[in-house]
Structure formats: C-alpha cells, structure tokens
Design an enzyme around this catalytic site. Sequence first.
Site: not given
Length: 319
Positions: A43, A48, A77, A110
């Site tokens: 994931d 990130y 996302k 997201h």
Amino acid sequence: MKTLTFKNGDTMPALGLGTWKSEPGVVGEAVKIALELGYRHIDCAAIYGNQAEIGMALAAALAAGTVSRSELWITSKLWNNSHGQANVIPALQQTLADLRLDYLDLYLIHWPVPLKADVGIPQTGADFISLADQPLADTWAGMQAAQAQGLCRHIGVSNFSVAKLQELQAVAGTQPEMNQVELHPYLQQPQMLEFCQESGMQLTAYSPLGSNDRPPALKVDDEPVLLADPQITEIATAHACSPAQILLAWALQRGTAVIPKSVNRTRLQENLEAAQLTLTDAEMATIHSLDKHRRYVDGTLWTMPGSPFTLETLWDEEA
Ligand code: A2P
C-alpha cells in the site's frame, strides 16, 4: 493468504504492507524483505514521499524473479492537491513513473479534502478548496478516466464517511470498490462495515496497530496505546502470540483488508503470520467491547482556521 474478491473476480491479498512513515533510505529494504517473506500487497501513496524507492525495490524483485507483476497487488493514492478531473491522470502517471509500473491494481482518492495545486501539506486556511468549488464527483470522473485508460485496474476512495460514499454512489458511473479508513479495536466503525458489506464495497483498515510512530504533530499526550491494551495482551498470551498479531487477525476475521506498516524483518514476519490465527467467538466479542470511537488520525490537520472543513463536515459526525 486470505483474499478479498472484487466484482470482476480479481483478488487482493487481504494482508498488505503499509508504507506510510517508512522513511526513504529504509523503505526499499523493507519492501524487498517483505516480498521475500511472501507479502504480495503493498500500500503506497504519493504523499508518503517514498514511492521512487519503493519503485526501485519492486523493479529489482521483478527482475530477480522473486515475484511476477500479476502476483502483486499495488495500491496508491491521489494526493489532495490533484483533485479535479483533469489532474488525476497526470498525478497517476507520476506515481506510475515513481513506482516503475505500467498500471496500479488500485488507485484511491486519498482524502475528501482538495488543496490548491502548489500545496503539499497545508499551512493556512487559504491552501484549501471547498467541496462546493471542487466537487468529489468531478475528481471521481478523473478516476474513472484513469481506469478506462488501463492505468489502474480498480478505483476507490479513502477517509470517506458513509454520507460521502452515498453522495458519490448516487452520481458515479463506475462505483467505488474500496474505502480505506482507520479501523482497529478502538475505532471499529460498525456502521461503515455494514454499509460497505451491503454496497459490495471492500474496506481496508489503516493504522491497524495504532500508528504509534505518527509525527508528533498528529499525536496528543494522553492517547491510549492500542498495542498495550490489557485485554488484547491477555488474548495474545492465550494464543502464545503478540498483541499486534491479535489486532491483525481481528481485522482479517471481520472481512477487511489490513495494512500494518513495519520496516523491521522480525515484525514483518510476525505480522504476516497473523493471517494464520483464528480468534474464538468469545475473543471477538471481548474485542468488540473495546470500541471507543477513538481516531488516531483524526483529521485536525484539515480544520485549521480559515479552512472550509471542520471535524463535523470531514467525518459527517459530531466531533
Ligand atoms: P516498525 O516499523 O519499527 O516495525 P500502523 O501499521 O498502525 O501504522 O503501526 C506502525 C507502527 O507499529 C510502527 O511504529 C511499527 O514499527 C510498529 N509495528 C509494526 N509491527 C509491529 C509488531 N508486530 N509489534 C509491535 N509493533 C509493530
């Protein structure tokens, strides 16, 4: 490995590797080890800040023959600054370039929180765009276009309330197939689970271990520590396993996917082995009684002065 089945028959490994908070310099090795241990679901997300390194690890594992692309399930996302129909495909193309992939298995919106294009993390209320000015249905149209182009096999959302899912379902051509939300024994969201089961939508549980490694800005002083819960610990002792494994087994037994983050080989192995555990009905009932409706990722970041969002409008529930 337990799987969740999508409407077209595609199957997603129910236990995946979370990569939020996995730092560049560390995340690549964690993904490499995870794939060697048998993880097949990773994931990811643009925000990130580690997708390029994950992409290198994926490319190396594919080149080495550790896995084939068809065995992998890769989720990513759309970040908040790329809402809007025209912005989805360019954002997804950047994610695919970073991950060194031709397609994603699953692409999610997201957050239902649009930000201006040049904003990564908002600093002031002026960085936000209201849902009146940037409707979720318009962003969803971009997600559908990305799927139609074959850039992602499945599309869904993250951090959506039942009310927002219903609003989207009412106007969506292709229905969202996934909602990824925070789920653990202190935040069980039974109505969300029931709604998704009735709608044929899958759920993925994020922060299943309580995300104790969140940045300090996302923490409060007196928060309960899920991994230290006495009843979870007692059940773990009965199974001669760790509290983390009980939390993951519980998530899987509820029929959700679950994406624990780790960058440590021993804990990666331990978390994967949780899929072998079966909890008794009495243990499930004990865990059921622990619900506090306690969010660790509570969305306060989106509610700074001047933002069009409040906790009430974000979650569509009383704060
Ligand atoms: P680490 O990456 O050093 O293993 P969440 O998935 O809820 O976001 O939680 C991630 C946090 O839980 C990280 O701090 C991670 O540390 C830690 N963690 C992951 N697996 C385990 C485990 N099996 N036991 C204890 N802590 C764990």
